[in-house]
Design a protein around this motif. Structure first.
Motif, PDB file in Angstrom:
ATOM      1  N   GLY A   1       0.790  -1.221   0.000  1.00 14.08           N
ATOM      2  CA  GLY A   1       0.000   0.000   0.000  1.00 14.08           C
ATOM      3  C   GLY A   1       0.819   1.265   0.000  1.00 14.08           C
ATOM      4  N   LEU A   2       2.144   1.145  -0.139  1.00 21.95           N
ATOM      5  CA  LEU A   2       3.014   2.322  -0.081  1.00 21.95           C
ATOM      6  C   LEU A   2       3.291   2.955  -1.441  1.00 21.95           C
ATOM      7  CD1 LEU A   2       5.716   1.355   2.573  1.00 21.95           C
ATOM      8  CD2 LEU A   2       3.815   2.950   2.821  1.00 21.95           C
ATOM      9  N   LEU A   3       3.040   2.216  -2.522  1.00 18.53           N
ATOM     10  CA  LEU A   3       3.372   2.748  -3.842  1.00 18.53           C
ATOM     11  C   LEU A   3       2.596   4.027  -4.136  1.00 18.53           C
ATOM     12  CD1 LEU A   3       5.018   2.336  -6.418  1.00 18.53           C
ATOM     13  CD2 LEU A   3       3.098   1.030  -7.349  1.00 18.53           C
ATOM     14  N   ALA A   4       1.352   4.075  -3.707  1.00 20.76           N
ATOM     15  CA  ALA A   4       0.515   5.250  -3.965  1.00 20.76           C
ATOM     16  C   ALA A   4       1.039   6.489  -3.254  1.00 20.76           C
ATOM     17  CB  ALA A   4      -0.917   4.971  -3.537  1.00 20.76           C
ATOM     18  N   LYS A   5       1.905   6.296  -2.255  1.00 24.77           N
ATOM     19  CA  LYS A   5       2.448   7.427  -1.504  1.00 24.77           C
ATOM     20  C   LYS A   5       3.744   7.965  -2.110  1.00 24.77           C
ATOM     21  CE  LYS A   5       0.371   5.845   2.824  1.00 24.77           C
ATOM     22  NZ  LYS A   5       0.605   5.473   4.243  1.00 24.77           N
ATOM     23  N   THR A   6       4.217   7.301  -3.165  1.00 22.66           N
ATOM     24  CA  THR A   6       5.411   7.790  -3.858  1.00 22.66           C
ATOM     25  C   THR A   6       4.994   8.627  -5.053  1.00 22.66           C
ATOM     26  OG1 THR A   6       5.631   5.982  -5.474  1.00 22.66           O
ATOM     27  CG2 THR A   6       6.502   5.589  -3.248  1.00 22.66           C
ATOM     28  N   ASP A   7       5.952   9.347  -5.632  1.00 25.59           N
ATOM     29  CA  ASP A   7       5.640  10.123  -6.836  1.00 25.59           C
ATOM     30  C   ASP A   7       5.846   9.305  -8.108  1.00 25.59           C
ATOM     31  OD1 ASP A   7       8.394  10.002  -7.218  1.00 25.59           O
ATOM     32  OD2 ASP A   7       8.748  12.089  -6.647  1.00 25.59           O
ATOM     33  N   GLY A   8       6.178   8.010  -7.930  1.00 26.91           N
ATOM     34  CA  GLY A   8       6.342   7.116  -9.075  1.00 26.91           C
ATOM     35  C   GLY A   8       7.708   7.139  -9.711  1.00 26.91           C
ATOM     36  N   SER A   9       8.572   8.019  -9.251  1.00 25.48           N
ATOM     37  CA  SER A   9       9.917   8.097  -9.833  1.00 25.48           C
ATOM     38  C   SER A   9      10.795   6.993  -9.274  1.00 25.48           C
ATOM     39  CB  SER A   9      10.553   9.456  -9.528  1.00 25.48           C
ATOM     40  OG  SER A   9      10.825   9.582  -8.144  1.00 25.48           O
ATOM     41  N   THR A  10      11.811   6.624 -10.042  1.00 26.34           N
ATOM     42  CA  THR A  10      12.748   5.597  -9.596  1.00 26.34           C
ATOM     43  C   THR A  10      13.389   5.987  -8.274  1.00 26.34           C
ATOM     44  OG1 THR A  10      13.240   4.893 -11.859  1.00 26.34           O
ATOM     45  CG2 THR A  10      14.888   4.374 -10.178  1.00 26.34           C
ATOM     46  N   LYS A  11      13.781   7.234  -8.163  1.00 26.75           N
ATOM     47  CA  LYS A  11      14.445   7.714  -6.947  1.00 26.75           C
ATOM     48  C   LYS A  11      13.542   7.577  -5.732  1.00 26.75           C
ATOM     49  CE  LYS A  11      16.721  11.791  -4.987  1.00 26.75           C
ATOM     50  NZ  LYS A  11      17.123  13.208  -5.221  1.00 26.75           N
ATOM     51  N   ASP A  12      12.277   7.966  -5.866  1.00 27.89           N
ATOM     52  CA  ASP A  12      11.360   7.930  -4.732  1.00 27.89           C
ATOM     53  C   ASP A  12      10.981   6.497  -4.368  1.00 27.89           C
ATOM     54  OD1 ASP A  12       9.981   9.196  -2.707  1.00 27.89           O
ATOM     55  OD2 ASP A  12       8.133   9.403  -3.858  1.00 27.89           O
ATOM     56  N   ILE A  13      10.820   5.639  -5.369  1.00 28.75           N
ATOM     57  CA  ILE A  13      10.513   4.234  -5.101  1.00 28.75           C
ATOM     58  C   ILE A  13      11.652   3.588  -4.321  1.00 28.75           C
ATOM     59  CG2 ILE A  13      10.274   1.954  -6.182  1.00 28.75           C
ATOM     60  CD1 ILE A  13       8.638   3.368  -8.393  1.00 28.75           C
ATOM     61  N   LYS A  14      12.888   3.811  -4.747  1.00 28.91           N
ATOM     62  CA  LYS A  14      14.042   3.237  -4.062  1.00 28.91           C
ATOM     63  C   LYS A  14      14.167   3.778  -2.642  1.00 28.91           C
ATOM     64  CE  LYS A  14      16.970   2.162  -8.063  1.00 28.91           C
ATOM     65  NZ  LYS A  14      18.264   2.447  -8.727  1.00 28.91           N
ATOM     66  N   ALA A  15      13.937   5.081  -2.479  1.00 30.46           N
ATOM     67  CA  ALA A  15      14.060   5.700  -1.157  1.00 30.46           C
ATOM     68  C   ALA A  15      12.977   5.195  -0.207  1.00 30.46           C
ATOM     69  CB  ALA A  15      13.980   7.221  -1.286  1.00 30.46           C
ATOM     70  N   THR A  16      11.751   5.066  -0.712  1.00 33.81           N
ATOM     71  CA  THR A  16      10.644   4.579   0.113  1.00 33.81           C
ATOM     72  C   THR A  16      10.875   3.134   0.516  1.00 33.81           C
ATOM     73  OG1 THR A  16       9.095   6.087  -0.989  1.00 33.81           O
ATOM     74  CG2 THR A  16       8.143   4.217   0.195  1.00 33.81           C
ATOM     75  N   TYR A  17      11.320   2.327  -0.428  1.00 35.42           N
ATOM     76  CA  TYR A  17      11.613   0.916  -0.137  1.00 35.42           C
ATOM     77  C   TYR A  17      12.700   0.811   0.928  1.00 35.42           C
ATOM     78  CZ  TYR A  17      12.754  -4.002  -0.851  1.00 35.42           C
ATOM     79  OH  TYR A  17      12.991  -5.339  -0.654  1.00 35.42           O
ATOM     80  N   ALA A  18      13.772   1.570   0.753  1.00 34.35           N
ATOM     81  CA  ALA A  18      14.889   1.512   1.697  1.00 34.35           C
ATOM     82  C   ALA A  18      14.477   1.967   3.095  1.00 34.35           C
ATOM     83  CB  ALA A  18      16.041   2.369   1.191  1.00 34.35           C
ATOM     84  N   LYS A  19      13.563   2.900   3.181  1.00 32.86           N
ATOM     85  CA  LYS A  19      13.148   3.459   4.466  1.00 32.86           C
ATOM     86  C   LYS A  19      12.215   2.531   5.232  1.00 32.86           C
ATOM     87  CE  LYS A  19      10.947   7.517   6.567  1.00 32.86           C
ATOM     88  NZ  LYS A  19      10.344   8.862   6.306  1.00 32.86           N
ATOM     89  N   TYR A  20      11.300   1.869   4.522  1.00 32.06           N
ATOM     90  CA  TYR A  20      10.230   1.151   5.204  1.00 32.06           C
ATOM     91  C   TYR A  20      10.289  -0.375   5.118  1.00 32.06           C
ATOM     92  CZ  TYR A  20       7.927   5.716   5.483  1.00 32.06           C
ATOM     93  OH  TYR A  20       7.627   7.021   5.760  1.00 32.06           O
ATOM     94  N   VAL A  21      10.994  -0.921   4.141  1.00 34.78           N
ATOM     95  CA  VAL A  21      10.927  -2.367   3.888  1.00 34.78           C
ATOM     96  C   VAL A  21      12.193  -3.076   4.364  1.00 34.78           C
ATOM     97  CG1 VAL A  21      10.615  -4.177   2.158  1.00 34.78           C
ATOM     98  CG2 VAL A  21       9.430  -1.974   1.892  1.00 34.78           C
ATOM     99  N   GLU A  22      12.001  -4.162   5.097  1.00 29.65           N
ATOM    100  CA  GLU A  22      13.111  -5.009   5.527  1.00 29.65           C
ATOM    101  C   GLU A  22      12.877  -6.417   4.990  1.00 29.65           C
ATOM    102  OE1 GLU A  22      15.353  -6.606   9.601  1.00 29.65           O
ATOM    103  OE2 GLU A  22      13.369  -5.678   9.722  1.00 29.65           O
TER     104      GLU A  22
END
Length: 259
Positions: A54-75
């Protein structure tokens, strides 16, 4: 006569040289493109995991934001499927497809309703935390037979490991307009809030031919005109949330939680 032989020899030599040059160029291109292909595959995986949580909708869809969001929240963590225990290992190097073809790293399921032939001993699970550092979603990879081939995807579960947040397929060869409707946002929107297990702990998540009733907490509408794909999705869920899938992990998670 000798002139003809000489001409033929030159032609063969020229063709051979061209073939060797082309082969070399293809090899060089493949080597140069491999890092890009690996990066794209990883980005696609991270995108699907964020979607399942459910986190993808909170990103701006850019590669940079997807990678940053994944790194911050996903283990990502490795587990032994039989025991359900966390194990040592690098999730980034884990390859389920390769493992399932290796007799030393996989076994034949006792009840192969998912049609996978072999199941890896290990798996990767994805713990998705919120800003308070609490696990909010657990994303579990799934694989099972569709109409034409194996279908790979992810199931995002809320922290009770029963309530579905999302079902996201990432790789399949199903027929466009039929089985490929597993990618349709309208069908995916039917999943949030559904339950995998009943009160007795039995796997009840399923696709319902003709449509699920409004009060059916386990059922989702089957794919119209795609009976075999729909059966494949149901069987995949039945397998992976059963004892030969994630049930041992889910039992241990519920008992002790994850810190």
């Amino acid at each position: 006569m000798s002139s003809n032989k000489e001409t033929f020899g030159k032609t063969v030599g020229f063709v051979t040289a061209v073939c060797l040059v082309c082969a070399a160029l293809v090899s060089i291109s493949a080597i140069q493109l491999k890092p890009l292909q690996v990066a794209n595959k990883l980005l696609d995986q991270q995108t699907k995991i964020l979607e399942a949580s459910g986190l993808l909708a909170k990103t701006d869809g850019s590669t940079k934001d997807i990678k940053a969001t994944y790194a911050k929240y996903v283990e990502a963590k490795m587990i032994d499927l039989d025991s359900g225990e966390f194990i040592e290992g690098n999730p980034n190097l884990f390859d389920e497809r390769s493992n399932s073809r290796d007799a030393k790293k996989s076994d034949k399921p006792k009840n192969d309703i998912a049609g996978i032939n072999r199941r890896s001993h290990d798996a990767v699970v994805y713990l998705v935390r919120n800003d308070a550092n609490k696990v909010e979603t657990v994303v579990l990879p799934i694989v099972g037979s569709g109409l034409w081939d194996l279908m790979y995807g992810y199931v995002g579960l809320e922290s009770d490991l029963n309530t579905v947040r999302s079902v996201v397929y990432s790789d399949h060869k199903e027929t466009p307009g039929l089985g490929a409707e597993v990618m349709n946002p309208k069908w995916k929107a039917l999943w949030p809030g559904k339950k995998i297990y009943n009160s007795a702990g039995e796997v009840k998540a399923k696709l319902v031919k003709g449509g699920a009733k409004a009060n059916d907490i386990h059922g989702v509408d089957a794919l119209s005109g795609a009976t075999l794909t729909s059966n494949g999705v149901t069987n995949t869920l039945q397998f992976w949330f059963g004892e030969e899938g994630y049930a041992p992990f889910i039992t241990k998670y519920r008992a002790g939680g994850v810190n």
